[in-house]
Design a protein around this motif. Structure first.
Motif, PDB file in Angstrom:
ATOM      1  N   PRO A 341       0.983  -1.209  -0.089  1.00  0.00           N
ATOM      2  CA  PRO A 341       0.114   0.044   0.039  1.00  0.00           C
ATOM      3  C   PRO A 341       0.884   1.243   0.039  1.00  0.00           C
ATOM      4  O   PRO A 341       1.965   1.171   0.507  1.00  0.00           O
ATOM      5  CB  PRO A 341      -0.719  -0.115   1.294  1.00  0.00           C
ATOM      6  CG  PRO A 341       0.235  -0.909   2.265  1.00  0.00           C
ATOM      7  CD  PRO A 341       0.988  -2.023   1.413  1.00  0.00           C
ATOM      8  N   VAL A 342       0.142   2.387  -0.523  1.00  0.00           N
ATOM      9  CA  VAL A 342       0.795   3.466  -0.623  1.00  0.00           C
ATOM     10  C   VAL A 342       0.214   4.509   0.589  1.00  0.00           C
ATOM     11  O   VAL A 342      -1.166   4.624   0.318  1.00  0.00           O
ATOM     12  CB  VAL A 342       1.036   4.391  -2.073  1.00  0.00           C
ATOM     13  CG1 VAL A 342       1.523   5.720  -1.688  1.00  0.00           C
ATOM     14  CG2 VAL A 342       1.719   3.514  -2.773  1.00  0.00           C
ATOM     15  N   ARG A 343       1.108   5.015   1.406  1.00  0.00           N
ATOM     16  CA  ARG A 343       0.480   5.771   2.309  1.00  0.00           C
ATOM     17  C   ARG A 343       1.022   7.192   2.456  1.00  0.00           C
ATOM     18  O   ARG A 343       2.229   7.385   2.330  1.00  0.00           O
ATOM     19  CB  ARG A 343       0.876   5.153   3.786  1.00  0.00           C
ATOM     20  CG  ARG A 343       0.033   3.943   4.117  1.00  0.00           C
ATOM     21  CD  ARG A 343       0.144   3.486   5.522  1.00  0.00           C
ATOM     22  NE  ARG A 343      -0.442   2.192   5.846  1.00  0.00           N
ATOM     23  CZ  ARG A 343       0.045   1.104   5.923  1.00  0.00           C
ATOM     24  NH1 ARG A 343       1.532   0.852   5.609  1.00  0.00           N
ATOM     25  NH2 ARG A 343      -0.741  -0.226   6.081  1.00  0.00           N
ATOM     26  N   VAL A 344       0.074   8.396   2.588  1.00  0.00           N
ATOM     27  CA  VAL A 344       0.439   9.785   2.652  1.00  0.00           C
ATOM     28  C   VAL A 344       0.145  10.360   3.986  1.00  0.00           C
ATOM     29  O   VAL A 344      -1.088  10.089   4.170  1.00  0.00           O
ATOM     30  CB  VAL A 344      -0.156  10.505   1.648  1.00  0.00           C
ATOM     31  CG1 VAL A 344       0.182  11.782   1.555  1.00  0.00           C
ATOM     32  CG2 VAL A 344      -0.040   9.921   0.263  1.00  0.00           C
ATOM     33  N   THR A 345       1.100  10.843   4.535  1.00  0.00           N
ATOM     34  CA  THR A 345       1.150  11.379   5.899  1.00  0.00           C
ATOM     35  C   THR A 345       1.515  12.895   5.902  1.00  0.00           C
ATOM     36  O   THR A 345       2.331  13.335   5.401  1.00  0.00           O
ATOM     37  CB  THR A 345       2.108  10.519   7.057  1.00  0.00           C
ATOM     38  OG1 THR A 345       1.910   9.185   7.020  1.00  0.00           O
ATOM     39  CG2 THR A 345       1.702  11.198   8.325  1.00  0.00           C
ATOM     40  N   VAL A 346       0.262  13.485   6.413  1.00  0.00           N
ATOM     41  CA  VAL A 346       0.249  14.909   6.438  1.00  0.00           C
ATOM     42  C   VAL A 346       0.379  15.408   7.968  1.00  0.00           C
ATOM     43  O   VAL A 346      -0.415  15.102   8.653  1.00  0.00           O
ATOM     44  CB  VAL A 346      -1.180  15.600   6.010  1.00  0.00           C
ATOM     45  CG1 VAL A 346      -0.809  17.079   5.732  1.00  0.00           C
ATOM     46  CG2 VAL A 346      -1.239  14.920   4.535  1.00  0.00           C
ATOM     47  N   ASP A 347       1.208  16.522   8.048  1.00  0.00           N
ATOM     48  CA  ASP A 347       1.509  16.764   9.370  1.00  0.00           C
ATOM     49  C   ASP A 347       1.677  18.235   9.303  1.00  0.00           C
ATOM     50  O   ASP A 347       2.849  18.952   8.895  1.00  0.00           O
ATOM     51  CB  ASP A 347       2.872  16.568  10.043  1.00  0.00           C
ATOM     52  CG  ASP A 347       3.086  17.101  11.490  1.00  0.00           C
ATOM     53  OD1 ASP A 347       2.440  18.065  11.785  1.00  0.00           O
ATOM     54  OD2 ASP A 347       3.858  16.416  12.266  1.00  0.00           O
ATOM     55  N   ALA A 348       0.593  19.132   9.447  1.00  0.00           N
ATOM     56  CA  ALA A 348       0.599  20.536   9.074  1.00  0.00           C
ATOM     57  C   ALA A 348       1.404  21.296  10.089  1.00  0.00           C
ATOM     58  O   ALA A 348       1.968  22.442   9.607  1.00  0.00           O
ATOM     59  CB  ALA A 348      -0.711  20.946   9.258  1.00  0.00           C
ATOM     60  N   GLY A 349       1.488  20.988  11.308  1.00  0.00           N
ATOM     61  CA  GLY A 349       2.057  21.403  12.405  1.00  0.00           C
ATOM     62  C   GLY A 349       3.615  21.664  12.003  1.00  0.00           C
ATOM     63  O   GLY A 349       4.497  22.738  12.364  1.00  0.00           O
ATOM     64  N   ALA A 350       4.143  20.352  11.497  1.00  0.00           N
ATOM     65  CA  ALA A 350       5.610  20.405  11.153  1.00  0.00           C
ATOM     66  C   ALA A 350       5.855  20.728   9.654  1.00  0.00           C
ATOM     67  O   ALA A 350       6.915  20.577   9.220  1.00  0.00           O
ATOM     68  CB  ALA A 350       6.116  18.868  11.403  1.00  0.00           C
ATOM     69  N   ARG A 351       4.716  21.164   8.813  1.00  0.00           N
ATOM     70  CA  ARG A 351       4.828  21.567   7.556  1.00  0.00           C
ATOM     71  C   ARG A 351       5.403  20.488   6.769  1.00  0.00           C
ATOM     72  O   ARG A 351       6.042  20.609   5.783  1.00  0.00           O
ATOM     73  CB  ARG A 351       5.504  22.724   7.302  1.00  0.00           C
ATOM     74  CG  ARG A 351       4.854  23.985   8.018  1.00  0.00           C
ATOM     75  CD  ARG A 351       5.317  25.355   7.804  1.00  0.00           C
ATOM     76  NE  ARG A 351       6.653  25.159   8.521  1.00  0.00           N
ATOM     77  CZ  ARG A 351       7.053  25.296   9.787  1.00  0.00           C
ATOM     78  NH1 ARG A 351       6.046  25.724  10.741  1.00  0.00           N
ATOM     79  NH2 ARG A 351       8.255  25.270  10.170  1.00  0.00           N
TER      80      ARG A 351
END
Length: 421
Positions: A341-351
């Motif tokens: 699987p391909v996973r995309v992780t978003v962390d707006a705090g750490a940009r």
């Protein structure tokens, strides 16, 4: 150790060796001269004393018959010639002395001897040694800072050349060292680096111009091919042809985009946008399945100081179109060359946006030297024209972002986009 300190240490060591060598030579030569003059004076003294003793029968001042402290080598001379010897001492003293001796007659006759004390001369020699040692220390103290200063000038000139080479290696093809003073090997190196940069820049400009010209020339006929494909009757052939023409058009568009990035013609249009929403939209447009996860949803974070609010509302200031392009290219690359699987992780705090697949990972040469156009790496990563990561890197530079490529410890490729604060 920096070059300036190596040169300074070499200069100091050379100065010390020269000082020791000169001091030793001067000491040995002076001591030999003192002994030679003392032996000559003792030899002449024996001659004069023997002449007076034979004429008058009296011993002149300074002459003795069989003195008790006469050196052993002069106590029993085998002939009647004059002899000198270095050594011995005056009674009650350890001062160096040179003796001269001669038998007054035949075998068994007394030995007439005179001595020449060279205490004063050797004291002068010791003072000379001390003076030379002090002068050597002073010279070392003076020359070492001068050597450090001169080595610093050389080091700074070499540093300028090294900095220019590093900037060229980083992609700044306009970096030049410029004229350098001295007219020496460093100036030759600087001129060679500048000449190399000129040649490299000219060749790259020619390559970019050729790429842009080819892409522009192909754009019109490819558009015509796509329009012509729409006129074909529906069927397997039409679908196959349309897919191939779309691939060709995508390649042409990628080439045009790379030519604009290479020319530095791209400028970001920044806006404050919700990072998770932009990433989700970019993933959806690729048509591939990828799991999008927000760190704030998992860890209960508040979105950090880089955004406002939390969850889907956390925003960052960036160019959303270029960010979508970067994320889409990474997701497509993960599916084409990696594995599900391909996973995309978003962390707006750490940009940050992290795209991970579970395939064979990035090849070693890509991790070492970065992505190269028309090069997809290892065979197990699939086929393609190798422009996706190149475009992602170029767009990241336009945004002022950083794109890191690595392999996960448990397998799979990991691409991390870190947006500027």
């Amino acid at each position: 150790m920096p070059l300036r300190w190596k040169i300074a240490a070499l200069a100091a060591a050379t100065a010390c060796l020269v000082a020791v060598a000169v001091g030793l030579l001067v000491h040995l030569w002076t001591a030999h001269d003192i002994r030679s003059r003392a032996e000559r004076d003792a030899f002449n003294g024996v001659y004069a004393a023997m002449d007076t003793y034979r004429r008058t029968g009296a011993l002149p001042s300074g002459a003795e018959l069989d003195p008790p402290d006469l050196p052993y080598a002069l106590r029993n001379p085998t002939d009647g010639d004059r002899h000198v010897a270095y050594g011995g001492s005056l009674p009650g003293s350890m001062d160096p002395t040179v003796w001269g001796a001669q038998r007054t007659g035949g075998p068994g006759s007394p030995v007439l001897a005179v001595h020449v004390a060279i205490t004063t001369e050797f004291h002068e020699l010791y003072r000379l040694d001390a003076t030379m040692a002090v002068a050597s220390v002073i010279a070392l103290v003076v020359t070492t800072p001068l050597a450090v200063y001169g080595a610093g000038l050389l080091g700074r000139r070499l540093g300028r050349v090294s900095e220019t080479a590093a900037r060229i290696s980083a992609g700044d093809l306009d970096a030049r060292t410029g004229p350098t003073k001295g007219g020496d090997e460093v100036a030759d190196i600087a001129a060679t680096v500048d000449l190399m940069a000129d040649t490299l820049s000219r060749r790259l400009r020619d390559e970019r111009r050729f790429t842009a010209d080819v892409a522009h020339e192909l754009r019109t006929p490819v558009g015509g091919l796509l329009a012509a494909a729409d006129l074909l009757p529906a069927g397997e052939t039409e679908d196959l042809l349309r897919a191939r023409v779309r691939d060709l058009r995508g390649l042409v568009e990628d080439l045009l985009e790379i030519s604009r990035l290479d020319a530095g013609a791209e400028r970001p249009v920044r806006a404050r946008v919700p990072l998770a929403a932009v990433v989700t939209e970019a993933v959806a447009r690729t048509g591939f399945d990828a799991e999008v996860t927000e760190v704030s949803e998992v860890d209960g974070g508040d979105g950090g100081d880089g955004g406002h609010g939390s969850g889907a509302g956390a925003t960052v200031e960036t160019d959303p179109r270029r960010l979508e392009r970067i994320v889409a290219n990474l997701v497509v690359n993960a599916h084409r060359h990696g594995g599900a699987p391909v996973r995309v992780t978003v962390d707006a705090g750490a940009r940050t946006v992290v795209v991970r697949d579970h395939g064979p990972g990035f090849p070693a040469d890509l991790l070492a030297g970065g992505p190269r156009r028309f090069h997809t790496g290892a065979a197990e990563r699939g086929t393609g024209h190798g422009l996706g990561l190149t475009i992602a890197m170029g767009q990241a530079r336009v945004l002022g972002a950083e794109l890191f490529l690595e392999n996960a410890p448990d397998g799979g490729a990991v691409a991390t986009v870190r947006l500027p604060g």
